[in-house]
Design an enzyme around this catalytic site. Structure first.
Site, mmCIF file in Angstrom:
data_model
loop_
_atom_site.group_PDB
_atom_site.id
_atom_site.type_symbol
_atom_site.label_atom_id
_atom_site.label_comp_id
_atom_site.label_asym_id
_atom_site.label_seq_id
_atom_site.Cartn_x
_atom_site.Cartn_y
_atom_site.Cartn_z
ATOM 1 N N ALA A 10 0.801 -1.224 0.000
ATOM 2 C CA ALA A 10 0.000 0.000 0.000
ATOM 3 C C ALA A 10 0.833 1.272 0.000
ATOM 4 O O ALA A 10 0.296 2.364 -0.177
ATOM 5 C CB ALA A 10 -0.935 0.006 1.213
ATOM 6 N N ARG A 330 10.213 -9.838 -36.431
ATOM 7 C CA ARG A 330 9.029 -9.484 -35.660
ATOM 8 C C ARG A 330 8.110 -10.699 -35.497
ATOM 9 O O ARG A 330 8.329 -11.742 -36.104
ATOM 10 C CB ARG A 330 8.311 -8.317 -36.338
ATOM 11 C CG ARG A 330 9.124 -7.023 -36.320
ATOM 12 C CD ARG A 330 8.515 -5.960 -37.212
ATOM 13 N NE ARG A 330 7.150 -5.631 -36.809
ATOM 14 C CZ ARG A 330 6.328 -4.875 -37.534
ATOM 15 N NH1 ARG A 330 6.736 -4.398 -38.710
ATOM 16 N NH2 ARG A 330 5.110 -4.614 -37.115
ATOM 17 N N HIS A 360 20.341 -7.932 -47.411
ATOM 18 C CA HIS A 360 20.568 -6.496 -47.234
ATOM 19 C C HIS A 360 19.270 -5.694 -47.355
ATOM 20 O O HIS A 360 18.491 -5.903 -48.283
ATOM 21 C CB HIS A 360 21.528 -5.936 -48.300
ATOM 22 C CG HIS A 360 22.673 -6.819 -48.644
ATOM 23 N ND1 HIS A 360 23.810 -6.895 -47.889
ATOM 24 C CD2 HIS A 360 22.856 -7.682 -49.674
ATOM 25 C CE1 HIS A 360 24.649 -7.762 -48.438
ATOM 26 N NE2 HIS A 360 24.092 -8.256 -49.519
ATOM 27 N N TYR A 363 12.503 -5.317 -46.554
ATOM 28 C CA TYR A 363 11.325 -5.526 -45.704
ATOM 29 C C TYR A 363 10.477 -6.642 -46.293
ATOM 30 O O TYR A 363 10.029 -6.558 -47.444
ATOM 31 C CB TYR A 363 10.478 -4.261 -45.580
ATOM 32 C CG TYR A 363 9.180 -4.536 -44.864
ATOM 33 C CD1 TYR A 363 9.181 -4.871 -43.507
ATOM 34 C CD2 TYR A 363 7.959 -4.497 -45.534
ATOM 35 C CE1 TYR A 363 8.003 -5.159 -42.844
ATOM 36 C CE2 TYR A 363 6.772 -4.780 -44.877
ATOM 37 C CZ TYR A 363 6.801 -5.112 -43.532
ATOM 38 O OH TYR A 363 5.631 -5.403 -42.873
ATOM 39 N N ALA A 377 18.983 -6.664 -52.426
ATOM 40 C CA ALA A 377 19.012 -5.507 -51.528
ATOM 41 C C ALA A 377 17.941 -4.496 -51.907
ATOM 42 O O ALA A 377 17.704 -4.227 -53.083
ATOM 43 C CB ALA A 377 20.385 -4.853 -51.575
ATOM 44 N N ASN A 383 2.751 -4.534 -48.516
ATOM 45 C CA ASN A 383 1.674 -5.393 -48.022
ATOM 46 C C ASN A 383 0.474 -4.656 -47.467
ATOM 47 O O ASN A 383 -0.512 -5.284 -47.092
ATOM 48 C CB ASN A 383 2.224 -6.324 -46.936
ATOM 49 C CG ASN A 383 2.797 -5.559 -45.752
ATOM 50 O OD1 ASN A 383 3.365 -4.480 -45.916
ATOM 51 N ND2 ASN A 383 2.675 -6.106 -44.563
ATOM 52 N N SER A 402 17.667 -6.242 -56.975
ATOM 53 C CA SER A 402 17.701 -5.157 -55.997
ATOM 54 C C SER A 402 16.685 -4.066 -56.317
ATOM 55 O O SER A 402 16.327 -3.839 -57.474
ATOM 56 C CB SER A 402 19.102 -4.543 -55.955
ATOM 57 O OG SER A 402 20.048 -5.500 -55.534
ATOM 58 N N ALA A 420 16.170 -5.958 -61.437
ATOM 59 C CA ALA A 420 16.391 -4.878 -60.475
ATOM 60 C C ALA A 420 15.547 -3.663 -60.836
ATOM 61 O O ALA A 420 15.381 -3.325 -62.008
ATOM 62 C CB ALA A 420 17.863 -4.509 -60.442
#
Length: 453
Positions: A10, A330, A360, A363, A377, A383, A402, A420
């Protein structure tokens, strides 16, 4: 062993200089009071009565899932008054264990010793001998047995020389404790109802008081300010590091390692400096964790290397993988055996197939990637359209050049090549080459603009 616990929590914690109740400040990643609750739960406490006061809404929100009975102490009138608020819930024949929410390191072993030591009709009391007992209640003995506890402000000069002090932790039978609490008064220097006065009450009735020492003195150290909390944090981490070293885990510097959860390790695991473990983490045989990594609720299989400054949360990593440096995995990320992700790659809710690589600046979100595929890369799976998420499916043996943008939903079949600089919006058939790069132009004789003087 039938017992219930009362946890006193408390206090405001003025010296913490915080808007948060003191017992909610974290040690090893969880609130101090939760350490105490977990210890009681692990010992099989029938009931856990949590006495709270300041910051009640915060307390109940933070500990909403805990198996406790909430007991309000509206006015903080002393430790005896605090325990008395819970006393209507005590069974007469059960052992009542009194603990403190700001004494987080008390061990199961010490509590078991205390419960076992309680004499019939009497009290088992946890005490410790300090070189400097200033500020603590002194244990007063008469020809050996404990007869009373005298608080610092009420002690005379002779009593202040006593080095055995009261930790506040005790065990008594519910019916006896209720009777002794009912007889307390606040005729003392602080005008409070001291729980410690039940010791004298028990002695006056002819009941024994048995003193028990903790396994380690650090267990009974309380927290009143942030410096004390930091000291206990380091003591806790040192103990965890020692256990891991004894189990064969190679910690390159035990003083620079934080375990804020549970860690299961195979053989020949190596962990470099400044690594933080949170939640439940499992490391297989021969796993190497580089400096500065943060691992939370993840599983990493045998022979995998996690290079420095990578963050892995809610992910699974297969055997013989390479992660990092500076990778973020993640929740929902899955790396199959022998796959690689490198520097500044982020993976979320995506599966990277066996033998595939994204080395490299990439995402990969909401994606499924087959085997032996190379992600160049600067590749991005686009998304999210601002409202909904869409999936990217990439087959086996695909080469993505890339600086490509894969606008989901999109599927790339086995063996396809993405040139690329491509912005891909339509599905690609097996073995196709797709390139959306603008036509290159060359201008001869062109001169750069010159700044006007």
């Amino acid at each position: 062993m039938k017992f219930s616990a009362v946890i006193l929590a408390a206090g405001k914690g003025t010296r913490m200089y915080s808007n948060m109740p003191k017992v909610l400040h974290t040690l090893a990643g969880k609130p101090m009071v939760k350490h105490v609750i977990d210890t009681c739960t692990g010992l099989g406490a029938q009931n856990i009565h949590l006495v709270y006061g300041h910051g009640g809404d915060q307390m109940q929100a933070a500990l909403a899932e805990e198996p406790v009975n909430w007991v309000l102490q509206a006015e903080q009138l002393g430790t005896g008054h605090a325990v008395d608020q819970a006393s209507p819930q005590f069974e007469d024949d059960e052992k009542i264990l009194v603990l403190y929410g700001d004494v987080p390191l008390i061990s199961s072993e010490t509590i078991e010793s205390l419960l076992d030591a309680q004499p019939k009709g009497g009290i088992a009391l946890l005490t410790v001998v300090l070189d400097n007992p200033t500020g603590y209640g002194r244990i007063v003995r008469k020809n050996g047995p404990v007869v009373a506890i005298v608080e610092q402000k009420d002690a005379n000069e002779e009593q202040k020389l006593i080095k055995e002090i009261n930790t506040g932790v005790m065990v008594a039978t519910g019916g006896d404790l209720k009777r002794w609490l009912a007889g307390l008064n606040n005729d003392n220097a602080q005008g409070e109802y001291y729980l410690t006065d039940v010791i004298a009450a028990a002695h006056d009735e002819g009941n024994a008081v048995e003193a028990v020492h903790p396994v380690s003195p650090i267990e009974v150290e309380g927290v009143n300010d942030r410096a004390q909390l930091a000291r206990l944090e380091r003591a806790f981490q040192a103990a965890q590091a020692k256990k891991l070293l004894e189990q064969g885990v190679m910690l390159r510097d035990p003083a620079r390692f934080d375990l804020r959860g549970e860690l299961q390790c195979g053989l020949d695991v190596e962990i470099d400096v400044n690594v933080i473990i949170e939640g439940n983490v499992s490391l297989g045989d021969n796993v190497v964790i580089g400096a500065g990594c943060v691992l939370k609720d993840c599983e990493i299989d045998d022979n995998t290397i996690v290079r420095p400054y990578s963050v892995i949360e809610g992910a699974t990593v297969g055997e013989q993988c390479t992660v990092g440096p500076f990778t973020r995995l993640r929740p929902g990320a899955e790396m199959r055996n022998d796959s690689h992700v490198g520097n500044f790659v982020e993976v979320k809710n995506a599966c990277i197939g066996e033998g595939s690589k994204a080395n490299h600046l990439t995402y990969l979100g909401d994606a499924e990637i087959g085997q032996r595929t190379n992600i160049g890369a600067g590749t991005i799976t686009c998304n999210y359209d601002g409202a909904n998420k869409f999936k990217t499916i990439i087959g086996n043996d695909v080469f993505v050049g890339s600086d490509s943008q894969l606008v989901a939903p999109v599927t790339i079949a086995d063996g396809a090549t993405i040139g690329a600089g491509t912005t891909l919006t339509k599905d690609v058939a097996e073995g196709e080459l797709v390139i959306t790069r603008a036509k290159e132009r060359k201008i001869t004789g062109w001169q750069r603009p010159v700044k006007k003087k």
